[in-house]
Enzyme design. Structure first.
Site, PDB file in Angstrom:
ATOM      1  N   LYS A  52       0.838  -1.210   0.000  1.00 31.77           N
ATOM      2  CA  LYS A  52       0.000   0.000   0.000  1.00 31.77           C
ATOM      3  C   LYS A  52       0.874   1.262   0.000  1.00 31.77           C
ATOM      4  O   LYS A  52       0.628   2.197  -0.765  1.00 31.77           O
ATOM      5  CB  LYS A  52      -0.924   0.000   1.233  1.00 31.77           C
ATOM      6  CG  LYS A  52      -2.052  -1.011   1.125  1.00 31.77           C
ATOM      7  CD  LYS A  52      -2.801  -1.206   2.430  1.00 31.77           C
ATOM      8  CE  LYS A  52      -3.839  -2.308   2.278  1.00 31.77           C
ATOM      9  NZ  LYS A  52      -4.497  -2.688   3.534  1.00 31.77           N
ATOM     10  N   GLN A  96      -4.345  -1.344   9.823  1.00 32.67           N
ATOM     11  CA  GLN A  96      -4.360  -2.650   9.165  1.00 32.67           C
ATOM     12  C   GLN A  96      -5.023  -3.689  10.072  1.00 32.67           C
ATOM     13  O   GLN A  96      -4.673  -3.821  11.243  1.00 32.67           O
ATOM     14  CB  GLN A  96      -2.914  -3.069   8.830  1.00 32.67           C
ATOM     15  CG  GLN A  96      -2.803  -4.379   8.069  1.00 32.67           C
ATOM     16  CD  GLN A  96      -3.411  -4.315   6.669  1.00 32.67           C
ATOM     17  OE1 GLN A  96      -3.278  -3.317   5.966  1.00 32.67           O
ATOM     18  NE2 GLN A  96      -4.086  -5.376   6.272  1.00 32.67           N
ATOM     19  N   ASP A 119     -10.420   3.818   4.384  1.00 32.31           N
ATOM     20  CA  ASP A 119     -10.922   2.445   4.245  1.00 32.31           C
ATOM     21  C   ASP A 119     -12.447   2.423   4.178  1.00 32.31           C
ATOM     22  O   ASP A 119     -13.039   1.426   3.779  1.00 32.31           O
ATOM     23  CB  ASP A 119     -10.478   1.599   5.458  1.00 32.31           C
ATOM     24  CG  ASP A 119      -9.390   0.596   5.083  1.00 32.31           C
ATOM     25  OD1 ASP A 119      -9.208   0.348   3.872  1.00 32.31           O
ATOM     26  OD2 ASP A 119      -8.736   0.061   5.996  1.00 32.31           O
TER      27      ASP A 119
END
Ligand code: NAP
Length: 295
Positions: A52, A96, A119
């Site tokens: 990422k 994460q 997200d």
């Protein structure tokens, strides 16, 4: 044989478009920045996080990883998120998952400022997305699937989309997006307790499978001409490969390819699109923040 829907190629095109948009923002003095918080040393999570931040940097964005020890306390983690929430150079924050069991992941996700929640897991963003508000950050995997269908010219209006799985991060947001005005699909959601799954999957014009079970969908479970989006990611042992395993989806790719019109491979289908949409959300966050500062 089915046409391959190549997520890697669609991502390449989209990332080139975004690099241009990043350069335009930079010319206005704004460099989009993503901060990823990684707790512990899970090798799979480390690999995801590295890809990422690498993808951010390749586009000219700022990508930063904050690595916290496995035993970090809830208070210490919240303090790190508070600092990122207040940092004007950070436009997107991602924690994460999965987190170690002692950390309450829902409270952690709710601690991220909604306008930096790239997200799209904060309940505020889930609500905004549900009501079709353009300020919402749409979770990256459903957003990527929608973009794939759009760029592959797969019509959705009036067509029957059957989704296998009812997760909060993929299936539920996807159902709401596809049934909304614009995509205008008729959507059916199925799950573990759906009796006779095949009777539903055979009705699908577009079949989206997000479960995590290899070979769940076989050739006899789809109708000819279906478009298949395989979200599943399953590790299977492969002594011949360097890593000792390979990834497969939830769909029997070889069998279903014989009857489908189009299908996403695993790897190289939905996976690359998910990271691409994270970049798109970070860009959106940077734009919205620059606009908020101007007004
Ligand atoms: P999840 O939270 O793991 O849930 C799986 C869903 O599948 C649940 O809703 C479950 O139903 C349903 N299910 C289980 N067995 C079933 C069966 N036999 N028939 C019908 N439905 C069944 O889902 P997720 O997070 O969406 O992940 C699904 C898969 O997608 C995983 O392999 C994951 O690794 C992959 N994934 C890939 C990406 C990507 O970027 N490529 C992103 C996200 C996820 P119940 O609710 O009834 O238990």
């Amino acid at each position: 044989m089915a046409r391959n829907i190549d997520g890697t190629e669609i991502s390449r095109v989209m990332r080139a478009e975004m690099a241009q948009q990043v350069a335009e923002l930079q010319a206005q003095g704004v460099t989009p920045g993503l901060s990823v918080v990684l707790v512990g040393n899970n090798p799979a999570s480390q690999a995801y996080v590295a890809s990422k931040t690498r993808a951010c940097e390749a586009l000219g964005m700022r990508g930063q990883t904050l690595n916290l020890p496995e035993d970090v306390s809830r208070e210490e983690l919240f303090a790190v998120i508070d600092r990122l929430n207040q940092d004007p150079a950070v436009h997107g924050i991602l924690v994460q998952l999965p987190l170690p069991a002692h950390l309450p992941y829902k409270a952690v996700l709710e601690h991220i400022a909604p306008d930096k929640d790239v997200d799209g897991f904060h309940p505020r963003n889930a609500g905004l997305a549900f009501v079709g508000d353009p300020r919402a950050f749409i979770p990256c995997t459903p957003a990527g699937i929608l973009e794939m269908l759009r760029r592959e010219n797969v019509p959705t209006r009036g067509r029957h989309v059957v989704i296998v799985g009812r997760s909060l991060i993929v299936s539920k947001p996807l159902a709401s997006l596809l049934m909304a005005p614009g995509p205008d699909a008729t959507v059916t959601i199925t799950h573990r307790h759906t009796p006779d799954l095949a009777s539903f999957t055979r009705q699908a014009d577009i079949l989206i499978v997000a479960v995590g079970k290899q070979n769940l969908i076989t050739r006899d479970m789809v109708k000819p001409g279906v478009v298949v989006i395989d979200v599943g990611q399953n590790r299977v042992e492969d002594p011949g490969s360097a890593r000792g395993f390979r990834m497969v989806g939830d769909v029997d790719f070889d069998g279903v390819s014989q009857v489908a019109e189009a299908i996403t491979p695993v790897p190289g289908g939905v996976g690359p699109m998910t990271i691409t949409m994270l970049l798109a959300n970070t860009l959106q966050a940077a734009r919205q923040s620059a606009q908020a500062r101007r007004t």
